[in-house]
Design an enzyme around this catalytic site. Structure first.
Site, mmCIF file in Angstrom:
data_model
loop_
_atom_site.group_PDB
_atom_site.id
_atom_site.type_symbol
_atom_site.label_atom_id
_atom_site.label_comp_id
_atom_site.label_asym_id
_atom_site.label_seq_id
_atom_site.Cartn_x
_atom_site.Cartn_y
_atom_site.Cartn_z
ATOM 1 N N ILE A 13 0.775 -1.185 -0.019
ATOM 2 C CA ILE A 13 0.054 -0.067 -0.091
ATOM 3 C C ILE A 13 0.833 1.313 -0.052
ATOM 4 O O ILE A 13 0.491 2.190 -0.629
ATOM 5 C CB ILE A 13 -0.918 0.149 1.127
ATOM 6 C CG1 ILE A 13 -1.706 -1.229 1.271
ATOM 7 C CG2 ILE A 13 -1.997 1.168 1.113
ATOM 8 C CD1 ILE A 13 -2.530 -1.814 2.598
ATOM 9 N N SER A 35 12.243 -5.234 4.944
ATOM 10 C CA SER A 35 11.875 -6.817 5.758
ATOM 11 C C SER A 35 10.832 -7.634 4.880
ATOM 12 O O SER A 35 10.690 -8.631 5.287
ATOM 13 C CB SER A 35 11.361 -6.546 7.407
ATOM 14 O OG SER A 35 10.201 -5.702 7.390
ATOM 15 N N SER A 126 -7.202 -1.009 10.475
ATOM 16 C CA SER A 126 -7.707 -2.063 9.837
ATOM 17 C C SER A 126 -9.191 -2.252 10.403
ATOM 18 O O SER A 126 -9.275 -2.142 11.473
ATOM 19 C CB SER A 126 -7.071 -3.333 10.036
ATOM 20 O OG SER A 126 -7.523 -4.351 9.658
ATOM 21 N N TYR A 151 -1.788 -9.432 16.063
ATOM 22 C CA TYR A 151 -1.814 -8.652 15.085
ATOM 23 C C TYR A 151 -2.908 -7.266 15.192
ATOM 24 O O TYR A 151 -2.904 -6.104 15.044
ATOM 25 C CB TYR A 151 -1.736 -9.037 13.482
ATOM 26 C CG TYR A 151 -2.072 -7.986 12.570
ATOM 27 C CD1 TYR A 151 -0.920 -7.219 12.225
ATOM 28 C CD2 TYR A 151 -3.497 -7.990 11.967
ATOM 29 C CE1 TYR A 151 -1.404 -6.006 11.084
ATOM 30 C CE2 TYR A 151 -3.695 -6.894 10.865
ATOM 31 C CZ TYR A 151 -2.636 -6.192 10.616
ATOM 32 O OH TYR A 151 -2.946 -5.257 9.577
ATOM 33 N N LYS A 155 -3.240 -3.077 16.267
ATOM 34 C CA LYS A 155 -4.003 -1.932 15.587
ATOM 35 C C LYS A 155 -4.952 -1.117 16.477
ATOM 36 O O LYS A 155 -5.027 0.024 16.699
ATOM 37 C CB LYS A 155 -4.865 -2.497 14.340
ATOM 38 C CG LYS A 155 -3.964 -3.006 13.218
ATOM 39 C CD LYS A 155 -3.137 -2.118 12.583
ATOM 40 C CE LYS A 155 -2.190 -2.261 11.697
ATOM 41 N NZ LYS A 155 -1.075 -1.532 11.227
ATOM 42 N N PHE A 180 -10.455 -2.011 4.728
ATOM 43 C CA PHE A 180 -11.172 -3.188 4.428
ATOM 44 C C PHE A 180 -10.245 -3.961 3.901
ATOM 45 O O PHE A 180 -9.116 -4.178 4.495
ATOM 46 C CB PHE A 180 -12.577 -2.779 3.868
ATOM 47 C CG PHE A 180 -13.571 -2.364 5.142
ATOM 48 C CD1 PHE A 180 -13.361 -1.252 5.784
ATOM 49 C CD2 PHE A 180 -14.302 -3.497 5.639
ATOM 50 C CE1 PHE A 180 -14.074 -0.972 6.688
ATOM 51 C CE2 PHE A 180 -15.063 -3.049 6.649
ATOM 52 C CZ PHE A 180 -15.235 -1.788 7.533
ATOM 53 N N ASN A 201 -3.639 -14.098 1.748
ATOM 54 C CA ASN A 201 -4.937 -13.101 1.230
ATOM 55 C C ASN A 201 -5.568 -13.894 0.010
ATOM 56 O O ASN A 201 -4.581 -14.445 -0.791
ATOM 57 C CB ASN A 201 -4.757 -11.709 1.009
ATOM 58 C CG ASN A 201 -4.295 -11.026 2.524
ATOM 59 O OD1 ASN A 201 -4.830 -11.608 3.477
ATOM 60 N ND2 ASN A 201 -3.485 -10.012 2.295
ATOM 61 N N GLY A 299 -11.376 -18.515 13.032
ATOM 62 C CA GLY A 299 -11.000 -16.971 13.139
ATOM 63 C C GLY A 299 -11.888 -15.921 12.144
ATOM 64 O O GLY A 299 -11.828 -14.867 12.145
HETATM 65 N N1 LIG Z 1 -2.650 -5.243 3.009
HETATM 66 C C1 LIG Z 1 -3.617 -5.448 3.870
HETATM 67 O O1 LIG Z 1 -4.534 -6.217 3.675
HETATM 68 C C2 LIG Z 1 -4.109 -4.570 5.018
HETATM 69 C C3 LIG Z 1 -5.191 -4.476 5.774
HETATM 70 C C4 LIG Z 1 -5.440 -3.439 6.763
HETATM 71 C C5 LIG Z 1 -4.465 -2.814 7.279
HETATM 72 N N2 LIG Z 1 -2.968 -2.954 6.761
HETATM 73 C C6 LIG Z 1 -1.962 -2.247 7.341
HETATM 74 O O2 LIG Z 1 -1.512 -1.412 6.407
HETATM 75 C C7 LIG Z 1 0.070 -1.053 6.353
HETATM 76 C C8 LIG Z 1 0.815 -1.530 5.172
HETATM 77 O O3 LIG Z 1 0.369 -2.903 4.840
HETATM 78 P P1 LIG Z 1 1.012 -3.462 3.306
HETATM 79 O O4 LIG Z 1 -0.190 -4.470 2.831
HETATM 80 O O5 LIG Z 1 1.252 -2.483 2.453
HETATM 81 O O6 LIG Z 1 2.133 -4.354 3.927
HETATM 82 P P2 LIG Z 1 3.535 -4.474 3.594
HETATM 83 O O7 LIG Z 1 4.267 -5.605 4.200
HETATM 84 O O8 LIG Z 1 3.546 -4.630 1.931
HETATM 85 O O9 LIG Z 1 4.219 -3.153 3.692
HETATM 86 C C9 LIG Z 1 5.027 -2.605 4.979
HETATM 87 C C10 LIG Z 1 6.387 -2.393 4.763
HETATM 88 O O10 LIG Z 1 7.032 -2.005 6.028
HETATM 89 C C11 LIG Z 1 8.136 -2.306 5.916
HETATM 90 N N3 LIG Z 1 8.816 -2.457 7.388
HETATM 91 C C12 LIG Z 1 7.940 -3.420 8.474
HETATM 92 N N4 LIG Z 1 8.570 -3.341 9.504
HETATM 93 C C13 LIG Z 1 9.477 -2.238 9.412
HETATM 94 C C14 LIG Z 1 10.450 -1.678 10.519
HETATM 95 N N5 LIG Z 1 10.525 -1.928 11.755
HETATM 96 N N6 LIG Z 1 11.090 -0.674 9.909
HETATM 97 C C15 LIG Z 1 11.189 -0.056 8.645
HETATM 98 N N7 LIG Z 1 10.179 -0.788 7.810
HETATM 99 C C16 LIG Z 1 9.422 -1.652 7.962
HETATM 100 C C17 LIG Z 1 8.339 -3.617 5.071
HETATM 101 O O11 LIG Z 1 9.621 -3.741 4.587
HETATM 102 C C18 LIG Z 1 7.171 -3.254 3.988
HETATM 103 O O12 LIG Z 1 7.841 -2.797 3.091
HETATM 104 C C19 LIG Z 1 0.434 -2.107 7.596
HETATM 105 O O13 LIG Z 1 0.365 -1.491 8.926
HETATM 106 C C20 LIG Z 1 -0.859 -3.250 7.594
HETATM 107 O O14 LIG Z 1 -1.053 -3.574 9.010
HETATM 108 C C21 LIG Z 1 -2.675 -3.753 5.695
#
Ligand SMILES: NC(=O)c1ccc[n+]([C@@H]2O[C@H](COP(=O)([O-])OP(=O)(O)OC[C@H]3O[C@@H](n4cnc5c(N)ncnc54)[C@H](O)[C@@H]3O)[C@@H](O)[C@H]2O)c1
Length: 339
Positions: A13, A35, A126, A151, A155, A180, A201, A299
């Site tokens: 995202i 990571s 989320s 997790y 949030k 969502f 997913n 879940g």
């Molecule tokens: N994808 C979904 O379905 C979804 C739904 C609801 C909420 N979210 C939230 O949205 C956010 C982004 O999700 P995403 O799907 O893009 O995840 P993603 O894992 O693709 O992106 C997260 C990024 O953060 C980086 N990261 C993680 N820990 C780190 C740290 N300690 N220091 C620096 N960088 C770090 C990772 O390398 C990664 O590039 C997250 O907070 C996730 O919980 C995602």
């Protein structure tokens, strides 16, 4: 233009949001520790926008690195905080990793933001905070339910930490965005979702099955009380989601917010069942998907979709792209990364 920090900006995202921010002319600084992402994403962003964002490889768990970053970038106006660990199952196995990476990092960031003259903060939350909501569609006023996983708990706790900090830090304004189900990829197929290992997913599992990496998609349960018996979710195109972040940020930068801490749901408002997603994929890809119905998965909530009134009317944002658009973009992306 204002300097905006995007943590986790090379992730799924985050990368799409960096593109939209750059399209609007913002100067973007990405923090990511790689990571759960690849450095190649930087090239994808650059190729789409024609602008290479500043990138700093920083692990936000390292407090000293966070402090030193803000000493170098004290002119930051806004922070969009995506960086987190997000695998629900892994969080059950390794709760402390999740509390450290999702809560510890948030605290370090907020401590630094408190020192700035003013700061606008957008937090990735989320719809998981609602659990199985009592009423559908889900409004922002629906009660937050006991989290099903560490997790989900991060949030909920994260939102509370931000709310409490805003009460005592007059320089800080924040918005929590409750997503969502984000799916899809950029239409250019230059950036998209890069799940590591077996996708958790539905949509990456579908595209990986269609391309032959997975043998079969398991549909968990067709005996739920829904029209076709499969679970219902609100799938939102990642590009629509990314645009919402720019609008939320502008709301804070231009002082259009009503309170210093606000919450918005980000969804389409339309629920789609697992089988409807499969049918949409088959329609746009022209491929027959190999799937089978198996037992329910522990879940899983039965149905969750957003009430979008607050986001539409108060934030001034709505989705433009359809489920078919999202699945076609996800399919193009899958083909691109496997070619
Ligand atoms: N994808 C979904 O379905 C979804 C739904 C609801 C909420 N979210 C939230 O949205 C956010 C982004 O999700 P995403 O799907 O893009 O995840 P993603 O894992 O693709 O992106 C997260 C990024 O953060 C980086 N990261 C993680 N820990 C780190 C740290 N300690 N220091 C620096 N960088 C770090 C990772 O390398 C990664 O590039 C997250 O907070 C996730 O919980 C995602």
């Amino acid at each position: 233009m204002d300097k905006i920090v995007v943590t986790g900006g090379l992730g799924f995202i985050g990368s799409h949001t960096v593109v939209e921010l750059q399209n609007e002319g913002y100067e973007v600084v990405i923090i990511d520790d790689l990571s759960n992402s690849s450095i190649n994403v930087l090239d994808g962003i650059t190729s789409i926008t024609g602008v290479k964002p500043i990138f700093e490889q920083i692990d936000l768990k390292e407090k000293d690195q966070v402090e030193s970053f803000f000493k170098r970038h004290h002119d930051v106006k806004g922070i969009i905080h995506f960086a987190a660990s997000k695998a629900v199952g892994e969080s059950v196995e390794k709760p402390l990793l999740y509390y450290e990476n999702n809560i510890g990092t948030l605290v370090y960031l907020l401590k630094e933001l408190k020192k700035l003259p003013s700061a606008c903060f957008i937090f990735s939350s989320s719809c998981t905070v609602y659990g199985q909501a009592d009423e559908l569609p889900i409004t922002e006023n629906a009660p937050v339910k006991q989290a099903e996983s560490p997790y989900g708990n991060t949030k909920q706790i994260g939102e509370e930490i931000i709310k409490d900090t805003c009460k005592v830090a007059p320089n800080l304004k924040a918005i929590a965005l409750r997503y969502f189900n984000p799916i899809g990829a950029h239409e250019s197929a230059k950036i998209g979702e890069l799940p590591i290992g077996v996708p958790q997913n539905l949509v990456p599992f579908i595209t990986q099955t269609a391309i032959g990496i997975r043998e079969q998609l398991s549909v968990f349960g067709d005996d739920y009380p829904t029209p076709d018996g499969t679970c219902i979710r609100d799938y939102i195109h990642v590009v629509d989601l990314a645009k919402a972040h720019v609008i939320a940020l502008e709301r804070l930068l231009k002082n259009k917010n009503k309170e210093r801490y606000e919450i918005f749901n980000l969804g389409t408002g339309k629920g789609s069942s697992v089988l409807e997603v499969v049918q949409s994929f088959e329609r746009v890809s022209g491929k027959k998907l190999n799937y089978k119905i198996v037992g329910r998965r522990e879940g899983d909530v039965i149905a969750a979709y957003a009430d979008t009134k607050k986001a539409n009317e108060e934030l001034g944002w709505k989705t433009n792209l359809t489920l078919d658009d999202a699945l076609l973009s996800a399919w193009k992306w899958e083909q691109k990364i496997r070619s």
